[in-house]
Scaffold this active site. Structure first.
Site, PDB file in Angstrom:
ATOM      1  N   HIS A  80     141.527 -37.030  33.036  1.00 52.33           N
ATOM      2  CA  HIS A  80     141.945 -36.382  31.788  1.00 52.33           C
ATOM      3  C   HIS A  80     140.754 -35.641  31.182  1.00 52.33           C
ATOM      4  O   HIS A  80     140.869 -34.478  30.811  1.00 52.33           O
ATOM      5  CB  HIS A  80     142.489 -37.413  30.795  1.00 52.33           C
ATOM      6  CG  HIS A  80     142.609 -36.909  29.384  1.00 52.33           C
ATOM      7  ND1 HIS A  80     143.553 -35.990  29.007  1.00 52.33           N
ATOM      8  CD2 HIS A  80     141.876 -37.168  28.270  1.00 52.33           C
ATOM      9  CE1 HIS A  80     143.414 -35.717  27.714  1.00 52.33           C
ATOM     10  NE2 HIS A  80     142.395 -36.411  27.243  1.00 52.33           N
ATOM     11  N   ASP A 109     136.402  -2.105  31.378  1.00 54.07           N
ATOM     12  CA  ASP A 109     136.707  -3.345  32.088  1.00 54.07           C
ATOM     13  C   ASP A 109     135.493  -4.239  31.940  1.00 54.07           C
ATOM     14  O   ASP A 109     134.537  -3.894  31.250  1.00 54.07           O
ATOM     15  CB  ASP A 109     136.994  -3.065  33.574  1.00 54.07           C
ATOM     16  CG  ASP A 109     137.880  -4.157  34.188  1.00 54.07           C
ATOM     17  OD1 ASP A 109     137.524  -5.342  34.053  1.00 54.07           O
ATOM     18  OD2 ASP A 109     138.919  -3.822  34.778  1.00 54.07           O
ATOM     19  N   TRP A 145     134.424 -39.255  32.593  1.00 53.37           N
ATOM     20  CA  TRP A 145     134.035 -37.872  32.906  1.00 53.37           C
ATOM     21  C   TRP A 145     132.519 -37.728  32.922  1.00 53.37           C
ATOM     22  O   TRP A 145     131.987 -36.773  33.469  1.00 53.37           O
ATOM     23  CB  TRP A 145     134.673 -36.878  31.933  1.00 53.37           C
ATOM     24  CG  TRP A 145     133.918 -36.668  30.651  1.00 53.37           C
ATOM     25  CD1 TRP A 145     133.891 -37.503  29.572  1.00 53.37           C
ATOM     26  CD2 TRP A 145     133.074 -35.555  30.321  1.00 53.37           C
ATOM     27  NE1 TRP A 145     133.086 -36.984  28.604  1.00 53.37           N
ATOM     28  CE2 TRP A 145     132.566 -35.792  29.024  1.00 53.37           C
ATOM     29  CE3 TRP A 145     132.688 -34.392  30.978  1.00 53.37           C
ATOM     30  CZ2 TRP A 145     131.710 -34.915  28.380  1.00 53.37           C
ATOM     31  CZ3 TRP A 145     131.826 -33.511  30.336  1.00 53.37           C
ATOM     32  CH2 TRP A 145     131.342 -33.772  29.056  1.00 53.37           C
ATOM     33  N   SER A 172     131.886 -20.930  39.154  1.00 56.83           N
ATOM     34  CA  SER A 172     132.804 -20.033  38.456  1.00 56.83           C
ATOM     35  C   SER A 172     132.290 -19.727  37.049  1.00 56.83           C
ATOM     36  O   SER A 172     132.276 -18.568  36.621  1.00 56.83           O
ATOM     37  CB  SER A 172     134.182 -20.691  38.399  1.00 56.83           C
ATOM     38  OG  SER A 172     134.939 -20.133  37.372  1.00 56.83           O
ATOM     39  N   SER A 173     131.824 -20.775  36.350  1.00 59.79           N
ATOM     40  CA  SER A 173     131.338 -20.567  34.983  1.00 59.79           C
ATOM     41  C   SER A 173     130.127 -19.654  34.954  1.00 59.79           C
ATOM     42  O   SER A 173     130.000 -18.790  34.090  1.00 59.79           O
ATOM     43  CB  SER A 173     130.936 -21.893  34.352  1.00 59.79           C
ATOM     44  OG  SER A 173     132.038 -22.713  34.210  1.00 59.79           O
ATOM     45  N   HIS A 256     125.365 -31.814  25.993  1.00 57.90           N
ATOM     46  CA  HIS A 256     125.462 -31.435  24.593  1.00 57.90           C
ATOM     47  C   HIS A 256     125.650 -29.946  24.386  1.00 57.90           C
ATOM     48  O   HIS A 256     126.540 -29.549  23.637  1.00 57.90           O
ATOM     49  CB  HIS A 256     124.357 -32.007  23.712  1.00 57.90           C
ATOM     50  CG  HIS A 256     124.842 -32.022  22.298  1.00 57.90           C
ATOM     51  ND1 HIS A 256     125.698 -32.974  21.825  1.00 57.90           N
ATOM     52  CD2 HIS A 256     124.729 -31.105  21.306  1.00 57.90           C
ATOM     53  CE1 HIS A 256     126.067 -32.666  20.592  1.00 57.90           C
ATOM     54  NE2 HIS A 256     125.497 -31.539  20.256  1.00 57.90           N
ATOM     55  N   GLU A 258     127.181 -28.191  26.323  1.00 58.79           N
ATOM     56  CA  GLU A 258     128.574 -28.046  26.732  1.00 58.79           C
ATOM     57  C   GLU A 258     129.531 -28.193  25.546  1.00 58.79           C
ATOM     58  O   GLU A 258     130.532 -27.482  25.441  1.00 58.79           O
ATOM     59  CB  GLU A 258     128.898 -29.097  27.809  1.00 58.79           C
ATOM     60  CG  GLU A 258     130.362 -29.225  28.177  1.00 58.79           C
ATOM     61  CD  GLU A 258     130.921 -28.015  28.902  1.00 58.79           C
ATOM     62  OE1 GLU A 258     130.122 -27.213  29.418  1.00 58.79           O
ATOM     63  OE2 GLU A 258     132.153 -27.863  28.934  1.00 58.79           O
ATOM     64  N   TYR A 260     128.990 -27.253  22.593  1.00 62.07           N
ATOM     65  CA  TYR A 260     128.998 -25.986  21.862  1.00 62.07           C
ATOM     66  C   TYR A 260     129.569 -24.863  22.699  1.00 62.07           C
ATOM     67  O   TYR A 260     130.062 -23.871  22.162  1.00 62.07           O
ATOM     68  CB  TYR A 260     127.591 -25.675  21.341  1.00 62.07           C
ATOM     69  CG  TYR A 260     127.269 -26.657  20.248  1.00 62.07           C
ATOM     70  CD1 TYR A 260     127.834 -26.503  18.996  1.00 62.07           C
ATOM     71  CD2 TYR A 260     126.511 -27.790  20.496  1.00 62.07           C
ATOM     72  CE1 TYR A 260     127.628 -27.433  18.006  1.00 62.07           C
ATOM     73  CE2 TYR A 260     126.304 -28.736  19.509  1.00 62.07           C
ATOM     74  CZ  TYR A 260     126.861 -28.547  18.266  1.00 62.07           C
ATOM     75  OH  TYR A 260     126.667 -29.484  17.290  1.00 62.07           O
ATOM     76  N   SER A 271     136.530 -16.577  13.242  1.00 63.43           N
ATOM     77  CA  SER A 271     135.855 -15.541  12.459  1.00 63.43           C
ATOM     78  C   SER A 271     136.542 -14.189  12.590  1.00 63.43           C
ATOM     79  O   SER A 271     136.266 -13.275  11.813  1.00 63.43           O
ATOM     80  CB  SER A 271     134.392 -15.402  12.899  1.00 63.43           C
ATOM     81  OG  SER A 271     133.736 -16.632  12.750  1.00 63.43           O
ATOM     82  N   HIS A 305     121.083 -38.262  21.633  1.00 64.50           N
ATOM     83  CA  HIS A 305     121.929 -39.021  20.689  1.00 64.50           C
ATOM     84  C   HIS A 305     123.157 -39.590  21.397  1.00 64.50           C
ATOM     85  O   HIS A 305     123.848 -40.429  20.831  1.00 64.50           O
ATOM     86  CB  HIS A 305     122.297 -38.188  19.446  1.00 64.50           C
ATOM     87  CG  HIS A 305     123.230 -37.051  19.690  1.00 64.50           C
ATOM     88  ND1 HIS A 305     123.081 -35.830  19.096  1.00 64.50           N
ATOM     89  CD2 HIS A 305     124.323 -36.929  20.456  1.00 64.50           C
ATOM     90  CE1 HIS A 305     124.046 -35.020  19.490  1.00 64.50           C
ATOM     91  NE2 HIS A 305     124.808 -35.657  20.313  1.00 64.50           N
ATOM     92  N   HIS A 306     123.439 -39.103  22.615  1.00 66.47           N
ATOM     93  CA  HIS A 306     124.509 -39.722  23.397  1.00 66.47           C
ATOM     94  C   HIS A 306     124.026 -41.016  24.049  1.00 66.47           C
ATOM     95  O   HIS A 306     124.790 -41.682  24.734  1.00 66.47           O
ATOM     96  CB  HIS A 306     124.992 -38.766  24.494  1.00 66.47           C
ATOM     97  CG  HIS A 306     125.593 -37.503  23.947  1.00 66.47           C
ATOM     98  ND1 HIS A 306     126.916 -37.387  23.644  1.00 66.47           N
ATOM     99  CD2 HIS A 306     125.033 -36.311  23.622  1.00 66.47           C
ATOM    100  CE1 HIS A 306     127.161 -36.170  23.177  1.00 66.47           C
ATOM    101  NE2 HIS A 306     126.038 -35.497  23.148  1.00 66.47           N
ATOM    102  N   THR A 331     126.059 -25.483  11.016  1.00 67.29           N
ATOM    103  CA  THR A 331     127.507 -25.661  11.109  1.00 67.29           C
ATOM    104  C   THR A 331     128.128 -25.582   9.725  1.00 67.29           C
ATOM    105  O   THR A 331     129.177 -24.958   9.531  1.00 67.29           O
ATOM    106  CB  THR A 331     127.839 -27.015  11.764  1.00 67.29           C
ATOM    107  OG1 THR A 331     126.999 -27.178  12.900  1.00 67.29           O
ATOM    108  CG2 THR A 331     129.282 -27.068  12.204  1.00 67.29           C
ATOM    109  N   LYS A 334     128.547 -22.063   8.530  1.00 65.08           N
ATOM    110  CA  LYS A 334     129.748 -21.410   9.062  1.00 65.08           C
ATOM    111  C   LYS A 334     130.980 -21.757   8.232  1.00 65.08           C
ATOM    112  O   LYS A 334     131.758 -20.874   7.856  1.00 65.08           O
ATOM    113  CB  LYS A 334     129.967 -21.835  10.518  1.00 65.08           C
ATOM    114  CG  LYS A 334     129.044 -21.113  11.469  1.00 65.08           C
ATOM    115  CD  LYS A 334     129.299 -21.541  12.885  1.00 65.08           C
ATOM    116  CE  LYS A 334     128.505 -20.702  13.855  1.00 65.08           C
ATOM    117  NZ  LYS A 334     128.999 -19.319  13.940  1.00 65.08           N
ATOM    118  N   ARG A 453     136.003 -47.866  23.913  1.00 68.32           N
ATOM    119  CA  ARG A 453     136.816 -46.857  24.588  1.00 68.32           C
ATOM    120  C   ARG A 453     136.948 -47.227  26.060  1.00 68.32           C
ATOM    121  O   ARG A 453     136.298 -48.143  26.547  1.00 68.32           O
ATOM    122  CB  ARG A 453     136.185 -45.472  24.437  1.00 68.32           C
ATOM    123  CG  ARG A 453     134.845 -45.337  25.116  1.00 68.32           C
ATOM    124  CD  ARG A 453     134.125 -44.091  24.674  1.00 68.32           C
ATOM    125  NE  ARG A 453     134.601 -42.918  25.396  1.00 68.32           N
ATOM    126  CZ  ARG A 453     133.836 -41.856  25.681  1.00 68.32           C
ATOM    127  NH1 ARG A 453     132.573 -41.827  25.301  1.00 68.32           N
ATOM    128  NH2 ARG A 453     134.316 -40.830  26.326  1.00 68.32           N
TER     129      ARG A 453
END
Lengths: 545, 378
Positions: A80, A109, A145, A172-173, A256, A258, A260, A271, A305-306, A331, A334, A453
């Protein structure tokens, strides 16, 4: 009529531009076709990952094991996560960028049309690897994950398939990102300097740089896993001189930014939408750009921090806590800018605007729970618990996903040439808004009360909130079929033809081409006067002079 | 929107019932909306810091979204409101950058002080080594030279409810163990946390303690419980199949009770699985092996040895009915999802359980494994 004339004109001198049948999609080099492929692919993955989420929530409806063995439950949570992050959210934003960047920048293009084709067509094999991994001996990857070793080193061959899938998705990314950077830096319309381009282009640009920086890091981490698994290396095994925690450092150095990578394009979408329906220019355009850049830079400096619970030295815990807290400043800027954009506007609340407002409210809730989690001693109570699950679903579902829904309703008239049914769009919004909160808000309480979790079964005191969350999840999940219905209904004619610019307050270049956007647009760059007219309407030039 | 911010405050039963769609009888008595009652000074301070943060957050949230909803209700096109196209103000932007930064400093200061106290594990009164295994905890009292394993007590038939007629669940379903960690009250207890196989995490919400158990490394944490009682937590790092089934239970007792308990444990540590001096028979091995099997193997291979899903059946399996050496090897070293039992079980326990597996579930090899054979195979 305009469209037909346009295409007929092309067929005259350049017949191969729009091949018919399957060739149109397999050999696609047109940014709109590839964008469409990306969007449908990501929606299919969204339903697949969503089905897994419902499998998870079904098991968690009651204490005790009713449906799955724990091992299969772990496979569901793992896949998931992987599918939603790499298969649904990220390709959806690449699809949006593909469709919109050339239109909004006035480019014919994407810069590298054939690479664009390749970067899309790497995705289906990757998805296939993930899906068939359920049927190999030992089942799919079941280590979460995050793929932490040594658990992932001990896993069966489903893990190898996941590693190869991540390699493909990363390739791909990277290619998609190179394309985006090159397009934005080189193919803007005359008069559109960097600080005058749409905010969506800015956030996509920064996102692309983040991806180029961190996708190879993830590829490295999973390759080290692969060699630890099969070729006798000991990067992550203490017995051979390695360290399991090293993987976490590398993973989160990717992980991390990722976060963002999935959030910044959403900021860009919002925006665009909020100024349109506020009939006002975006407040603080330049500070928005600076905030985006500083979020990007800070995102590289907060990964640990993870890992507050791995036993970092005191100094490391302090510094990572401080820098993490700091991210809430840009943040916050924004959010203030969006509110200031709405302030004294002339607001209307079409579906895209509702999703944008929903985004701002709920993303802020996710931001606040992130701030709570950044405080290391409080994180002691929340770490690896349901509070974290609540937090990142507020940011990724109510954040990234809501912005994608908003973007789809916003640009659907341009893509299909028809208007969607406003009432059903609004119904989709309110349904999603209500059941999203029913699903994920109770998870804060579960986390505070100490529920870990990634468990298939839980102690009795967690029952009530899990039941509520499961009911919410099923309603939210099946509600998304309404989104599918709305999109198909629009493609088939919707509630009537859309004008070139269906929104009163939209002034970016994509609204200057007919609806639906013809197969080829901006083959000659837009006239500088046209560009400047739009920029003046966005107050990006002309008014202060 | 206000509902969203009540994360840390006790919401009255009535409101909670409302959130449950007015559905009564869902057993709400135990439902908690916030932290478990703290029993260490650190846990109290964490709780207070969290309340302080939530206070600030609610104020900011109400202020910012108050503005937004004011605009949503007043600055609407259908009320005839005209847009005012202002779009920047350096002063405003500097203000709303600096004020949040100052608020953050106000939060960071107490947070940093708390981190510093939380990490100070110096000068403990007692040191216990905590080892994570797939899937239970091992506790070794280093100063008192004894140790034991602490395993889930909840029976499998309460957990596995695939059919109808699930038996009623215990009050402490999934949070009960055969032997809890026992510590004296008001003493600083230092835990040295490590793992035997994969990463686990030892967590105890009432103490605000959580420490990952990392194989090959030792990390430490500590607590000083100030109230006698039994406290319950769980493994909090995904560690494989039974991650959800390895609770942490701590029994905090008076110093006197602790001393009595330690003396009894030290005495028991001298006893072994089999009566010393007597020859070990096949029957004794099978009898002891049945207990070892129930505690360690039944969760995956099932009590009837028939296996489930990815976990192979032992009944009639090639390994359990083939040569002894192969059977000993796989139990000692593990394979894929099967963990290694080398460190978790003694030679005698391994010999017993292997003998049991070879002579149960319809397997009739008739042979048996002696502890020395396991020792030789290590």
């Amino acid at each position: 009529m305009t469209t037909l004339a346009h295409e007929a004109h092309h067929a005259g001198h350049d017949g191969h531009h729009a091949p018919a049948g399957w060739r149109r999609w397999v050999f696609a080099t047109n940014h709109k076709d590839i964008g469409t492929l990306y969007l449908w692919f990501s929606f299919a993955m969204f339903l697949t990952g969503g089905l897994m989420a419902l499998g998870i929530r079904a098991e968690l409806f009651k204490p005790g094991l009713q449906f799955w063995q724990p091992e299969f439950f772990n496979q569901l949570t793992t896949l998931h996560g992987v599918i939603m992050v790499f298969g649904a959210i990220m390709p959806a934003f690449t699809g949006l960028a593909n469709w919109q960047l050339p239109l909004m920048l006035g480019a014919p293009d994407m810069a590298f049309a054939r690479m664009n084709n390749w970067s899309f067509w790497l995705l289906p094999p990757a998805a296939l690897l993930l899906l068939i991994s359920f049927f190999v001996p030992g089942g799919a990857a079941a280590g979460g994950w995050t793929l932490y070793p040594p658990l992932s080193v001990k896993a069966g061959m489903g893990m190898d398939l996941a590693i190869f899938a991540i390699h493909l998705l990363g390739l791909s990314s990277i290619m998609g990102s190179i394309n985006i950077v090159t397009t934005i830096l080189n193919m803007r319309a005359p008069g559109m300097t960097l600080l005058k381009m749409p905010m969506f282009a800015w956030t996509t640009l920064i996102t692309a740089y983040l991806l180029i920086a961190v996708a190879p890091v993830l590829a490295g981490a999973v390759t080290m896993l692969l060699t630890d698994r099969h070729f006798g290396t000991h990067f992550f095994s203490a017995a051979g001189g390695g360290d399991p925690v090293l993987f976490q450092h590398i993973f989160w150095f990717f992980g991390h930014p990722e976060v963002y990578i999935m959030a910044l394009p959403a900021f860009g979408v919002v925006s665009q939408i909020i100024p349109t329906f506020s009939r006002k220019p975006l407040f603080g355009y330049v500070s928005m750009v600076y905030a985006t850049c500083s979020i990007a830079v800070l995102s590289f400096m907060v990964w640990a921090h993870h890992m507050f619970m791995v036993g970092l030295p005191l100094d490391a815990q302090l510094i990572f806590m401080f820098i993490t807290m700091l991210i809430s400043v840009p943040t916050g800027v924004k959010v203030f800018n969006w509110v200031a954009t709405m302030w004294q506007g002339s607001l209307t609340f079409e579906t895209p605007m509702l999703f944008a407002i929903g985004f701002v409210c709920l993303f802020t809730v996710g931001g606040f729970s992130g701030l709570v989690l950044s405080i290391a001693p409080i994180d002691t109570q929340m770490h690896d618990g349901y509070y974290v699950v609540a937090h990142f679903h507020y940011v990724l579902v109510a954040g990234a996903l809501f912005s994608l829904f908003g973007a789809t309703y916003y640009w659907l008239p341009k893509w299909t040439g028809y208007m969607y049914h406003e009432g059903r769009g609004k119904f989709h919004f309110w349904w999603s808004m209500i059941f999203f909160n029913v699903t994920f808000f109770p998870m804060h309480f579960l986390g505070l009360a100490g529920m870990p979790r990634r468990i298939p079964d839980y102690a009795l005191q967690f029952t009530d909130f899990n039941m509520i969350a499961s009911i919410g999840a099923f309603c939210f999940g099946f509600g998304q079929l309404l989104f599918l219905y709305n999109v198909i209904h629009t493609i088939k004619g919707g509630v009537g033809k859309a004008p070139a610019n269906p929104w009163e307050g939209a002034h970016t270049l994509e609204w200057e081409v007919p609806s639906p956007a013809p197969h080829h647009t901006w083959e000659t760059p837009p006239d500088e006067a046209l560009v400047r007219k739009g920029l003046r309407a966005q107050y990006l030039e002309g008014h202060d002079d | 929107m206000l509902k969203i911010c009540t994360g840390n405050v006790h919401v009255s039963r009535g409101l909670l019932a409302l959130m449950l769609f007015g559905a009564p009888g869902l057993g709400m008595a135990d439902t908690r909306m916030t932290f478990q009652p703290p029993v260490t000074e650190i846990a109290s301070r964490v709780s207070d810091l969290h309340s302080f943060l939530m206070g600030i957050i609610i104020v900011i949230f109400v202020a910012v979204f108050g503005m937004m909803f004011w605009a949503i209700f007043r600055h609407r096109k259908n009320l005839g409101h005209q847009a005012k196209p202002f779009h920047e103000s350096t002063t405003v932007e500097i203000i709303w950058t600096i004020i949040p930064a100052l608020i953050l400093i106000a939060m960071a200061w107490p947070a940093a002080k708390l981190v510093i106290s939380q990490r100070n594990s110096a000068q403990p009164d007692i040191t216990i080594k905590v080892t994570g295994y797939q899937w239970y905890w091992g506790y070794d009292y280093l100063d008192q030279s004894f140790g034991f394993k602490s395993k889930l007590l909840t029976p499998q038939d309460q957990i596995q409810n695939y059919g109808p007629n699930a038996p009623a669940k215990d009050a402490h379903y999934l949070l009960e163990v055969d032997e809890p960690l026992v510590v004296p009250v008001d003493k600083k207890v230092r835990l040295l946390v490590t793992s035997n196989d994969v990463i686990h995490s030892w967590g105890m919400p009432a103490f605000a303690v959580k420490q990952d158990a990392i194989p090959g490394f030792i990390r430490d944490t500590w607590f000083k419980a100030n109230k006698i009682g039994i406290y319950r937590g769980q493994c909090v790092e995904l560690c494989g199949r039974s991650h959800g089934f390895m609770p942490t239970v701590v029994k905090v007792v008076s110093q006197k009770d602790f001393d009595t308990w330690v003396a009894a444990k030290q005495l028991a540590a001298k006893a072994t699985l089999f009566e010393p001096g007597k020859p070990i028979t096949k029957e004794a091995l099978i009898e002891a092996g049945a207990k070892v099997y129930a505690n360690n193997c039944a969760a995956c291979h099932q009590p009837d040895g028939k296996g489930a899903g990815p976990f192979p059946a032992l009944a009639g399996s090639k390994i359990a009915t083939g040569p002894k050496a192969g059977h000993i090897h796989i139990v000692l070293n593990g394979k894929n999802a099967m963990p290694s039992w080398k460190a978790a079980l003694s030679d005698a326990e391994l010999a017993a359980v292997i003998t049991y597996e070879r002579n149960s579930f319809g397997n009739h090899t008739g042979d048996f494994v002696m502890p020395d054979e396991v020792k030789a195979a290590r």
